[in-house]
Write a protein that holds these residues in place. Structure first.
Motif, PDB file in Angstrom:
ATOM      1  N   LEU A  20       0.836  -1.187   0.000  1.00 43.25           N
ATOM      2  CA  LEU A  20       0.000   0.000   0.000  1.00 43.25           C
ATOM      3  C   LEU A  20       0.878   1.246   0.000  1.00 43.25           C
ATOM      4  CD1 LEU A  20      -2.672  -0.986   2.674  1.00 43.25           C
ATOM      5  CD2 LEU A  20      -2.585  -1.558   0.237  1.00 43.25           C
ATOM      6  N   SER A  21       0.383   2.273  -0.662  1.00 46.03           N
ATOM      7  CA  SER A  21       1.071   3.560  -0.680  1.00 46.03           C
ATOM      8  C   SER A  21       0.143   4.633  -0.137  1.00 46.03           C
ATOM      9  CB  SER A  21       1.494   3.931  -2.101  1.00 46.03           C
ATOM     10  OG  SER A  21       2.406   2.997  -2.625  1.00 46.03           O
ATOM     11  N   CYS A  22       0.728   5.610   0.513  1.00 48.39           N
ATOM     12  CA  CYS A  22      -0.009   6.764   1.028  1.00 48.39           C
ATOM     13  C   CYS A  22       0.756   7.999   0.564  1.00 48.39           C
ATOM     14  CB  CYS A  22      -0.084   6.705   2.542  1.00 48.39           C
ATOM     15  SG  CYS A  22      -0.773   8.184   3.321  1.00 48.39           S
ATOM     16  N   ARG A  67       5.181  -9.636   9.549  1.00 46.96           N
ATOM     17  CA  ARG A  67       4.531  -9.774   8.228  1.00 46.96           C
ATOM     18  C   ARG A  67       4.417  -8.442   7.509  1.00 46.96           C
ATOM     19  NH1 ARG A  67      -0.619 -11.325   7.837  1.00 46.96           N
ATOM     20  NH2 ARG A  67      -1.269 -10.477   9.860  1.00 46.96           N
ATOM     21  N   PHE A  68       4.163  -7.373   8.241  1.00 44.77           N
ATOM     22  CA  PHE A  68       3.986  -6.042   7.655  1.00 44.77           C
ATOM     23  C   PHE A  68       5.208  -5.175   7.958  1.00 44.77           C
ATOM     24  CE2 PHE A  68      -0.979  -5.758   7.746  1.00 44.77           C
ATOM     25  CZ  PHE A  68      -1.049  -6.985   7.112  1.00 44.77           C
ATOM     26  N   THR A  69       5.523  -4.294   7.018  1.00 47.76           N
ATOM     27  CA  THR A  69       6.615  -3.345   7.217  1.00 47.76           C
ATOM     28  C   THR A  69       6.164  -1.968   6.762  1.00 47.76           C
ATOM     29  OG1 THR A  69       8.276  -5.070   6.820  1.00 47.76           O
ATOM     30  CG2 THR A  69       9.005  -2.775   6.690  1.00 47.76           C
ATOM     31  N   ILE A  70       6.290  -0.999   7.653  1.00 42.91           N
ATOM     32  CA  ILE A  70       5.976   0.388   7.304  1.00 42.91           C
ATOM     33  C   ILE A  70       7.282   1.106   6.982  1.00 42.91           C
ATOM     34  CG2 ILE A  70       6.030   1.148   9.728  1.00 42.91           C
ATOM     35  CD1 ILE A  70       3.804   3.150   9.008  1.00 42.91           C
ATOM     36  N   SER A  71       7.246   1.924   5.948  1.00 38.98           N
ATOM     37  CA  SER A  71       8.428   2.696   5.568  1.00 38.98           C
ATOM     38  C   SER A  71       7.962   3.999   4.932  1.00 38.98           C
ATOM     39  CB  SER A  71       9.310   1.909   4.602  1.00 38.98           C
ATOM     40  OG  SER A  71       8.615   1.630   3.400  1.00 38.98           O
ATOM     41  N   ARG A  72       8.891   4.902   4.741  1.00 34.30           N
ATOM     42  CA  ARG A  72       8.514   6.175   4.131  1.00 34.30           C
ATOM     43  C   ARG A  72       9.659   6.721   3.300  1.00 34.30           C
ATOM     44  NH1 ARG A  72       6.752   9.845   8.861  1.00 34.30           N
ATOM     45  NH2 ARG A  72       6.553  11.423   7.231  1.00 34.30           N
ATOM     46  N   TYR A  80       4.681   3.816   2.906  1.00 38.45           N
ATOM     47  CA  TYR A  80       4.321   2.515   2.356  1.00 38.45           C
ATOM     48  C   TYR A  80       3.975   1.547   3.490  1.00 38.45           C
ATOM     49  CZ  TYR A  80       6.880   4.538  -1.553  1.00 38.45           C
ATOM     50  OH  TYR A  80       7.320   5.372  -2.550  1.00 38.45           O
ATOM     51  N   LEU A  81       3.148   0.577   3.138  1.00 37.69           N
ATOM     52  CA  LEU A  81       2.898  -0.551   4.030  1.00 37.69           C
ATOM     53  C   LEU A  81       3.040  -1.822   3.202  1.00 37.69           C
ATOM     54  CD1 LEU A  81       2.111  -1.362   6.944  1.00 37.69           C
ATOM     55  CD2 LEU A  81      -0.251  -1.550   6.125  1.00 37.69           C
ATOM     56  N   GLN A  82       4.164  -2.503   3.390  1.00 32.26           N
ATOM     57  CA  GLN A  82       4.383  -3.767   2.709  1.00 32.26           C
ATOM     58  C   GLN A  82       3.740  -4.868   3.537  1.00 32.26           C
ATOM     59  OE1 GLN A  82       5.999  -4.510  -0.312  1.00 32.26           O
ATOM     60  NE2 GLN A  82       5.191  -6.570   0.057  1.00 32.26           N
TER      61      GLN A  82
END
Length: 124
Positions: A20-22, A67-72, A80-82
Motif C-alpha cells: 500500500l502507498s499513502c 509480516r507487515f513493514t511500514i516505511s517512508r 508505504y505498508l508492505q
C-alpha cells in the motif's frame, strides 16, 4: 493542511503480498509521524503500524509483526505498508493518517488527517 491518498489495495489469496502507498500533499508532511489503520465491516478502526517523521522508529500491532513493514520516502512524500503472508483476517479498508495530536498513538481520534482508504481483500 495535509491531504492523503492511499492506493495499492486489491484482492489477493492467503499467503500473498500487497504494498500500500499513502501519498501526501503538504510541505510539512516530512515532519509528521504517519500511521496505518484498518477497519473491517462491523468492527472498529484499529491501529496497524506507525513510523516517526524520519522512519527510524516503528511500531506494529502484534498480529502483523513480522509480516507487515511500514516505511517512508520523505523526498516523495509517500509512506508505504508492505504486507506479506496475508491472512483472511487482514481483510479491511486500510487508511493512512497523520497529524498526531498527542495521547495514545493507537487511538484513531488522535490523528487530524486521513485518507479515503483502500480496500484489501484476502481470500482463503
Amino acid at each position: 493542511q495535509v491531504q492523503l491518498v492511499e492506493s495499492g489495495g486489491g484482492l489477493v489469496q492467503a499467503g500473498g503480498s500487497l504494498r500500500l502507498s499513502c501519498a501526501a500533499s503538504g510541505r510539512t508532511f516530512s515532519t509528521y509521524a504517519v500511521a496505518w489503520f484498518r477497519q473491517a465491516p462491523g468492527k472498529e478502526r484499529e491501529f496497524v503500524a506507525q513510523n516517526n517523521w524520519s522512519g527510524t522508529s516503528t511500531r506494529y500491532r502484534d498480529s502483523v509483526k513480522g509480516r507487515f513493514t511500514i516505511s517512508r520516502d520523505n523526498a516523495k512524500n509517500t509512506v508505504y505498508l508492505q504486507m506479506n503472508s496475508l491472512k483472511p483476517e487482514d481483510t479491511a479498508v486500510y487508511y493512512c493518517a497523520t497529524g498526531f495530536k498527542g495521547g495514545s498513538d493507537s487511538n484513531p481520534r488522535m490523528y487530524a488527517y486521513w485518507g479515503q482508504g483502500t480496500q484489501v481483500t484476502v481470500s482463503s
